[in-house]
Design a protein around this motif. Structure first.
Motif, PDB file in Angstrom:
ATOM      1  N   ARG A  66      -4.203 -10.885  -4.959  1.00  0.00           N
ATOM      2  CA  ARG A  66      -5.610 -11.754  -4.828  1.00  0.00           C
ATOM      3  C   ARG A  66      -4.424 -12.779  -6.126  1.00  0.00           C
ATOM      4  NH1 ARG A  66     -10.353  -7.532  -4.819  1.00  0.00           N
ATOM      5  NH2 ARG A  66     -10.633  -7.750  -2.414  1.00  0.00           N
ATOM      6  N   LEU A  69      -4.149  -9.217   6.963  1.00  0.00           N
ATOM      7  CA  LEU A  69      -3.704  -7.358   6.524  1.00  0.00           C
ATOM      8  C   LEU A  69      -4.895  -6.855   7.349  1.00  0.00           C
ATOM      9  CD1 LEU A  69      -3.195  -6.827   2.475  1.00  0.00           C
ATOM     10  CD2 LEU A  69      -5.270  -5.551   3.554  1.00  0.00           C
ATOM     11  N   LEU A  98      -3.989  -4.447  -3.676  1.00  0.00           N
ATOM     12  CA  LEU A  98      -4.831  -6.109  -3.561  1.00  0.00           C
ATOM     13  C   LEU A  98      -4.745  -6.408  -4.198  1.00  0.00           C
ATOM     14  CD1 LEU A  98      -7.517  -3.963  -1.162  1.00  0.00           C
ATOM     15  CD2 LEU A  98      -5.921  -5.249  -0.179  1.00  0.00           C
ATOM     16  N   GLU A 112      -4.274   1.032  -3.552  1.00  0.00           N
ATOM     17  CA  GLU A 112      -5.162  -0.056  -3.219  1.00  0.00           C
ATOM     18  C   GLU A 112      -4.845  -0.710  -4.146  1.00  0.00           C
ATOM     19  OE1 GLU A 112      -5.586   2.776  -3.788  1.00  0.00           O
ATOM     20  OE2 GLU A 112      -6.738   3.113  -1.453  1.00  0.00           O
ATOM     21  N   GLU A 172      -8.410 -10.082   6.333  1.00  0.00           N
ATOM     22  CA  GLU A 172      -8.451  -9.107   6.303  1.00  0.00           C
ATOM     23  C   GLU A 172      -9.749  -8.331   6.594  1.00  0.00           C
ATOM     24  OE1 GLU A 172      -8.225  -6.995   2.603  1.00  0.00           O
ATOM     25  OE2 GLU A 172      -8.396  -8.579   1.299  1.00  0.00           O
ATOM     26  N   GLY A 231       0.932  -0.971   0.555  1.00  0.00           N
ATOM     27  CA  GLY A 231      -0.031  -0.446  -0.186  1.00  0.00           C
ATOM     28  C   GLY A 231       0.582   1.271  -0.317  1.00  0.00           C
ATOM     29  N   ASN A 243     -14.123 -15.396  -1.987  1.00  0.00           N
ATOM     30  CA  ASN A 243     -13.785 -14.733  -1.352  1.00  0.00           C
ATOM     31  C   ASN A 243     -15.086 -14.639  -0.119  1.00  0.00           C
ATOM     32  OD1 ASN A 243     -15.882 -11.141  -0.265  1.00  0.00           O
ATOM     33  ND2 ASN A 243     -13.202 -11.942  -0.290  1.00  0.00           N
TER      34      ASN A 243
END
Ligand code: NAD
Length: 357
Positions: free
Chosen positions: A97, A72, A93, A90, A278, A45, A105
């Motif tokens: 993944r 996270l 992220l 961002e 997260e 990040g 998810n």
């Protein structure tokens, strides 16, 4: 004594604050149940951009891959808001993944009885609390299908293709059924099989997987009906499994029922129990550094890690019960406190949860 390797990605804003309390909780669980949690902290990040010029350094990816699970906090913040889209914090992220193969998810919608007043539904609909998990396919479907534009008689047209292969459906269905086996043994598969060919394949493959789990009850619902049932009678659901786009919408609808964003955990899983855990919330720059963040979403994410990646159900129960006890004792951070109620801070919340374990 079992050793568990956890990659810690605190990130930005309130990320390090909520992660700090979560590590204290895990240490307490380790002490009580005789496990050793080994943490390796890495950057992702905005803080990674500042330190190395990229939001997702290779070292972070390598450390995550070499760990049993990733925990996270959150990434992003005002400081990096002017960067072009592809360079923003961002992006870390999406990169994680992809690099970690996280195709499933999991978003639980858990309504604690003591927070029932935060729920926008009538009290009798959610009496006794609510405990649903939405299992959303994360790397396929219309968001990743062929897309483009073409000229037609009606002018320029744009299209996005919804496509699912049997194996993609099979692996997400297995995640859902495995999860149901650890919970209330009920799976609801959501699709639009009355209209979509891809949904008919989805429904067939989910049923095939279901045959391997005779103890689990399988229901099918069309997405329009599922969206209605979610507000009419959400207690009928245990595990919901659905495609990327339907899951995107349904998981937000389900989480709205539970009230505060500071309470919502999530997990993204790969094959072989590996997962990244997260909170659903972001880095909350407006309250960062003020000891105001609710750490419960991250602490509940760590309970998911204990349950789903490490197979430690009693330990996960202990964390969830401790959170419930702190709420039942009347303690609230500012995001869930009622007007005029005295709110406690991030660290005090951590203290109370550790004590309750
Ligand atoms: P946000 O979730 O950070 O904050 C929304 C609101 O909820 C804010 O008022 C915030 O103070 C409050 N809030 C959030 N988490 C809280 C908590 N644990 N306790 C108490 N209050 C809490 O969303 P946003 O403001 O839209 O985004 C802020 C930054 O976070 C942006 O840079 C955004 O891109 C990033 N973001 C990151 C993630 C992630 O890392 N997974 C997710 C969403 C947003």
């Amino acid at each position: 004594m079992m050793n568990y390797k956890i990659a810690i990605v605190p990130g930005d804003g309130i990320g390090p604050e909520v992660i700090g309390q979560t590590i204290r909780v895990l240490d307490k669980v380790g002490e009580k149940f005789g496990h050793k949690f080994e943490y390796t902290e890495v950057l992702a990040g905005g803080c990674a951009i500042d330190a190395s010029g990229t939001c997702l350094p290779q070292e972070t990816i390598d450390t995550c891959r070499a760990s049993d699970a990733v925990l996270l906090g959150a990434v992003g913040g005002w400081k990096w808001d002017t960067l072009p889209g592809s360079e923003r914090p961002e992006m870390a992220l999406l990169g994680l993944r992809k690099e970690l193969g996280l195709f499933a998810n999991l978003r639980p919608a858990l309504l604690f009885e003591d927070l029932a007043e935060a729920c926008p539904l009538k009290a009798e609909i959610v009496e006794g609390g609510l405990d649903i998990v939405v299992v959303r396919e994360l790397t396929g479907g219309i968001y990743f299908g062929e897309k483009g534009t073409k000229d037609t008689d009606m002018g320029l047209a744009a299209y996005d293709v919804e496509q699912y292969a049997e194996e993609e459906v099979r692996r997400i269905a297995e995640v859902a059924f495995d999860m149901a086996m650890k919970r209330n043994k009920k799976v609801t598969s959501v699709d639009k099989a009355n209209v979509l060919e891809s949904s008919r394949l989805w429904r067939r493959v989910v049923a095939e997987v279901g045959e391997k789990y005779p103890e689990v009850e399988l229901n099918n619902l069309y997405i329009d009906n599922a969206a209605m049932q979610m507000v009419r009678n959400p207690k009928q659901f245990d595990v919901i499994v659905t495609s990327n786009i339907f899951g995107d919408i349904l998981s937000d609808e389900a989480s709205m029922i539970t009230g505060s964003i500071g309470m919502l955990p999530s997990a993204s899983l790969a094959t072989g129990n590996f997962g990244m855990y997260e909170p659903v919330h972001g880095s909350a720059p407006d309250i960062a550094g003020k000891d105001m963040a609710n750490p419960m979403a991250t602490i509940l994410s760590s309970a998911m890690m204990l349950r789903y990646t490490f197979g430690l159900s009693d330990e996960a129960d202990a964390v969830e019960s401790a959170v419930k006890k702190v709420l039942a004792d009347g303690y609230r951070t500012s995001d869930i406190a009622k007007e005029g109620e005295n709110a406690i801070g991030t660290v005090k919340t951590g203290d109370l949860i550790v004590e309750a374990i």
